[in-house]
Design an enzyme around this catalytic site. Structure first.
Site, mmCIF file in Angstrom:
data_model
loop_
_atom_site.group_PDB
_atom_site.id
_atom_site.type_symbol
_atom_site.label_atom_id
_atom_site.label_comp_id
_atom_site.label_asym_id
_atom_site.label_seq_id
_atom_site.Cartn_x
_atom_site.Cartn_y
_atom_site.Cartn_z
ATOM 1 N N SER A 146 3.908 -2.164 -10.749
ATOM 2 C CA SER A 146 3.403 -1.737 -9.451
ATOM 3 C C SER A 146 4.112 -0.444 -9.025
ATOM 4 O O SER A 146 3.984 0.576 -9.700
ATOM 5 C CB SER A 146 3.577 -2.864 -8.432
ATOM 6 N N ASP A 199 -7.450 -6.219 -8.909
ATOM 7 C CA ASP A 199 -6.233 -5.871 -8.169
ATOM 8 C C ASP A 199 -6.587 -5.072 -6.915
ATOM 9 O O ASP A 199 -7.143 -3.980 -7.011
ATOM 10 C CB ASP A 199 -5.326 -5.041 -9.085
ATOM 11 N N HIS A 247 -3.425 -8.266 -9.064
ATOM 12 C CA HIS A 247 -2.153 -7.557 -9.130
ATOM 13 C C HIS A 247 -1.055 -8.390 -9.781
ATOM 14 O O HIS A 247 -0.178 -7.844 -10.453
ATOM 15 C CB HIS A 247 -1.726 -7.172 -7.713
#
Length: 855
Positions: free
Chosen positions: A682, A767, A819
């Site tokens: 991320s 995501d 995600h």
């Protein structure tokens, strides 16, 4: 393939399949062919920094060298996306929220890969491109299947697949626990009676079998799990695709049947309100921002629900939850820098309106909880960036009534604010407070034992007028404003190692949304402790005596902790700041200049604490050193580490720290440029992308998981989920103040032509936090820029300029996840094994070669 085949037909089928597989193994993988637009223009930014001369990568040791394979001519097919010119505007755009001070006129840029964005995730051409990329990646890593399986098997063998996690009391009648069963991907939440007859205590009930919930789903994530106060109805929320939009369901725990109430389109959280007859939940706006809190009366349609609060400011999102004693619902509006809380009194019938506790003020954040007739509040007011503890009367919660929380005379050292102590959470119990945070860079927890309510007397103006000791005598008769002497004594809990992760325990790693400390009147606290080499251990901490005992240790079969060591070093980076680095390795396998996998995060003030990961043991068992750089932008060294040194126009400190740490680890012999891999997820993927641009020769390989690499294009567009709230993290590229600075580090804008390390990029199709197209665009641009022959590059014929070993730049998109990757524990283990096999292969430790490269 038919459902039923005769033995002969079955034999022919598998023989044909084996022959087809053998032919494929003997041929270099052919990258996906995608139509190329003849009008395509290569994206050009006039502000890109010039290439600078860098020292050549040191010659790798013989075990790490990879001779460039000679590939047949058909390996020249490019694994690339078409190029379609697309204008992106930075600055003011009519009808769009571009911030408070957008540039006029706007700056125009071309993004010829913008076409890869599909907000609905349904475009056939894009889906085909992603599937072709997956096939391309699978083909290039096909020779690692045996290694991947070995690593996966090692991980699974370390798991006690059928196991019961910590049992913890919840309410007066039950204790709950999480069970896992061999072959089952998801947890089973159970409970049994507390006290009473032994037969009753031994009778178990299944509260929720998540495997049953997941039966018809490709993805299944629980966002909330809440039983009502009577413990006869369960409310839980399910995300079925990874986009983090949930459906809330209700189960009658007496009958085992689901109730007709279903709440759709929720943000995930749920809390019971007054008398078990109502629940609170939130919903999201079009940009996926939680902006409304609702109250649902059980037995009624969702269309009849009451909207309790609406947050109109797009910088803010809303959250909610009951106070620890269950008396009030707290509704919090929060941006990256400011918070505001409203309170609903659940004791009234019907529940009262949401009343404001303290109006928002830019830069002021506060977090309250209730105990007795007082609010206890963490606040960063008065420049106390690391937060201080205050309290106020229940009926006068405004800031003007906040007073410091004092320790009564004779209790020892006062619990006073200090600069090196960061307070992150406060949780109230009947007799004590629990504060979680950090001290001098290490994870920490404090237990504050409180005087009974009837021995703390506070005037109407919030001043401490009388606090009485155990014998009833007055110990504080001051009528002037000052600390409220509410603390009888306090303790900072101590653990086997400072370099650890310590926190109030949750029900299970597979059910992290449920605390293991549910009862307000508890006399002991469940605390979890772990380090890079110590599996999670849960202690029962007796608040009165300070004694602790181990009640559960996560089993890691075959793991001998004595073979591994963890340490912490500090690295002086380019501006003199000392950056901590946590390191773990197997004692008998560490080599000078040996292989290392270095990770980092460094954003949002999140601390990347050293915690145990069974998935990393196979790496250490192959001689790989595991390291974490605690760079600025995280919260490891307090809020200053983040707020003043790691965001906005200081964000490049994060990337410089990481590069400088890596260089230090190379120059001091921990590793070498030929044996150093890096990883980040991320915002950690942003860290990886920036580091690869700054010093590509310093790293052998990288895993960029759901990487936030398209910073400029994502952050200029308020229609992308979460963008507006992030302007208080990175800055707003639509504003002149931030535009050039953000562009100077954004990974996508700073990819320069040159030699590239090997890179595995992973993404999740659904995501909402870092969209799949960021990874897809990044992989394409990295391949374009690689001069050392990224596999599939049509200009390299299997090798780079000057005969350099080709660099694999690969993209793997999970078409069924978001995600947070797979929720199925076995699939998650496979993903980690896959990534580790790529790293080991890149570092020359796999012992495997593609079949076509052996010729």
């Amino acid at each position: 393939m038919p459902l039923a085949l005769g033995a002969a037909a079955l034999g022919r089928f598998f023989a044909t399949a084996r022959a087809r597989a053998a032919r494929a193994a003997a041929t270099p993988p052919t990258p996906p062919k995608v139509r190329r637009d003849p009008r395509a223009l290569r994206c050009s930014f006039s502000s890109l920094p010039r290439s600078s001369l860098r020292p050549a990568r040191p010659t790798p040791p013989s075990h790490a060298r990879r001779r460039p394979p000679t590939a047949p001519s058909h390996a020249r097919n490019r694994s690339q996306a078409k190029r379609v010119p697309h204008k992106v505007l930075f600055g003011a755009v009519d009808g769009e929220n571009r911030g408070t001070n957008p540039m006029r006129p706007p700056i125009e840029r071309d993004d010829d890969l913008f076409w890869l964005r599909d907000d609905d995730r349904k475009d056939p051409e894009i889906l085909r491109h992603l599937e072709d990329e997956n096939a391309h990646t699978e083909a290039h890593l096909a020779h690692l299947k045996p290694l991947t399986k070995r690593i996966y098997d090692e991980i699974v063998r370390s798991v006690q697949e059928s196991d019961d996690d910590l049992s913890f009391p919840w309410g007066e009648r039950f204790e709950y626990f999480v069970r896992t069963l061999k072959g089952k991907a998801y947890p089973i939440v159970c409970r049994r009676r507390r006290g009473g007859e032994e037969r009753e205590r031994e009778r178990e009930e299944v509260v929720l079998d998540v495997n049953e919930v997941a039966k018809t789903l490709k993805y299944c994530s629980l966002g909330a799990f809440k039983v009502n106060d009577a413990h006869d109805v369960l409310a839980y929320s399910v995300d079925a695709n990874g986009y983090e939009t949930y459906e809330i369901r209700f189960k009658d725990l007496n009958t085992g049947e689901h109730l007709p109430d279903v709440i759709r389109g929720a943000a995930g959280g749920v809390s019971w309100g007054h008398a078990d007859g109502e629940v609170y939940y939130s919903t999201q706006d079009e940009s996926h921002r939680s902006n409304k809190v609702w109250r649902h009366a059980m037995g009624t349609a969702q269309s009849e629900d009451d909207c309790v609060f609406v947050e109109d400011d797009e910088l803010f999102s809303v959250g909610f939850g009951r106070t620890s004693d269950g008396s009030h619902m707290l509704i919090e509006s929060e941006s990256q820098e400011t918070s505001e809380t409203r309170v609903v009194d659940l004791r009234s019938k019907p529940a009262g309106e949401a009343t404001l506790m303290q109006p928002r003020r830019l830069g002021h954040r506060y977090y309250p909880d209730r105990r007795g007739d007082r609010w206890f509040v963490l606040t960063n007011r008065d420049g106390r960036i690391n937060f201080d503890l205050a309290c106020a009367p229940l009926n006068a919660p405004g800031e003007e009534h906040w007073r410091a929380v004092g320790t009564h005379p004779g209790a020892g050292d006062a619990f006073e604010w200090r600069e090196g102590r960061t307070l992150e959470t406060v949780r109230a119990f009947r007799d004590f407070l629990v504060l979680e945070g950090r001290e001098d860079g290490f994870s920490a927890m404090w237990v504050l034992r409180l005087l009974p309510d009837d021995k703390i007397h506070q005037g109407e103006d919030g001043t401490s007028t009388d606090a009485r000791g155990e014998d009833g005598t007055s110990i504080d008769a001051s009528s002037a404003p000052g600390p409220v002497a509410a603390i009888a004594s306090w303790t900072k809990t101590e653990w086997p190692s400072e370099n650890c992760c310590v926190y109030a325990a949750v029900a299970s790693a597979s059910l992290p949304c449920v605390s293991a400390n549910q009862n307000f009147d508890a006399s002991r606290l469940f605390v979890a402790y772990q380090s890079l080499t110590t599996p999670k251990t849960v202690y029962a901490y007796d608040v009165a005596s300070g004694a602790r005992e181990v009640v559960m240790t996560t089993p890691v079969r075959g793991y001998d902790q004595n073979k591994y060591v963890t340490t912490r070093v500090e690295v002086s980076v380019r501006d003199g700041t000392r950056v901590p680095v946590s390191i773990a390795y197997r004692k008998d396998l560490r080599k000078k200049n040996g292989p290392m996998l270095l990770g980092g995060y460094g954003s949002y003030g999140v601390s990347n604490d050293p915690s145990f990961a069974r998935e990393d043991v196979p790496l250490m068992d192959r001689g790989v050193v595991i390291a974490i750089a605690h760079v600025r932008g995280g919260g490891e060294m307090g809020r200053y580490w983040y707020e003043k040194e790691g965001k906005y126009l200081k964000k490049k400190n994060t990337f410089h720290d990481f590069v400088d740490v890596a260089e230090h680890l190379v120059t001091t012999g921990w590793t070498s440029a030929a044996t150093l891999g890096i990883t980040g997820r991320s915002a950690g993927g942003l860290l990886v992308g920036a580091a690869l641009n700054m010093r590509p020769e310093l790293f052998r390989c990288a895993v960029a998981a759901v990487p936030f690499v398209d910073v400029m294009v994502s952050m200029c567009d308020s229609s992308i989920p979460l963008t507006t709230g992030e302007w208080e993290e990175w800055g707003n590229p639509n504003e002149e103040k931030y535009h050039a600075y953000m562009e100077s580090y954004s990974p996508m804008e700073n990819i320069r032509r040159g030699k590239k390390p090997e890179v595995l990029v992973t993404s999740g199709l659904f995501d909402p936090r870092v969209a799949y197209w960021e990874g897809a665009k990044y992989a394409a641009r990295m391949r374009d820029a690689a001069t050392n022959g990224a596999f599939g590059d049509g200009d390299c014929e299997g090798e780079g300029e000057g005969g350099e070993a080709p660099s694999r730049i690969l993209l793997k998109t999970d078409m069924d996840a978001g995600h947070f990757s797979a929720t199925d524990r076995y699939k998650r283990f496979k993903e980690r094994a896959y990534e580790h096999a790529f790293v080991l292969d890149s570092l020359g430790l796999s012992g495997a070669k593609p079949a076509w490269a052996k010729r």
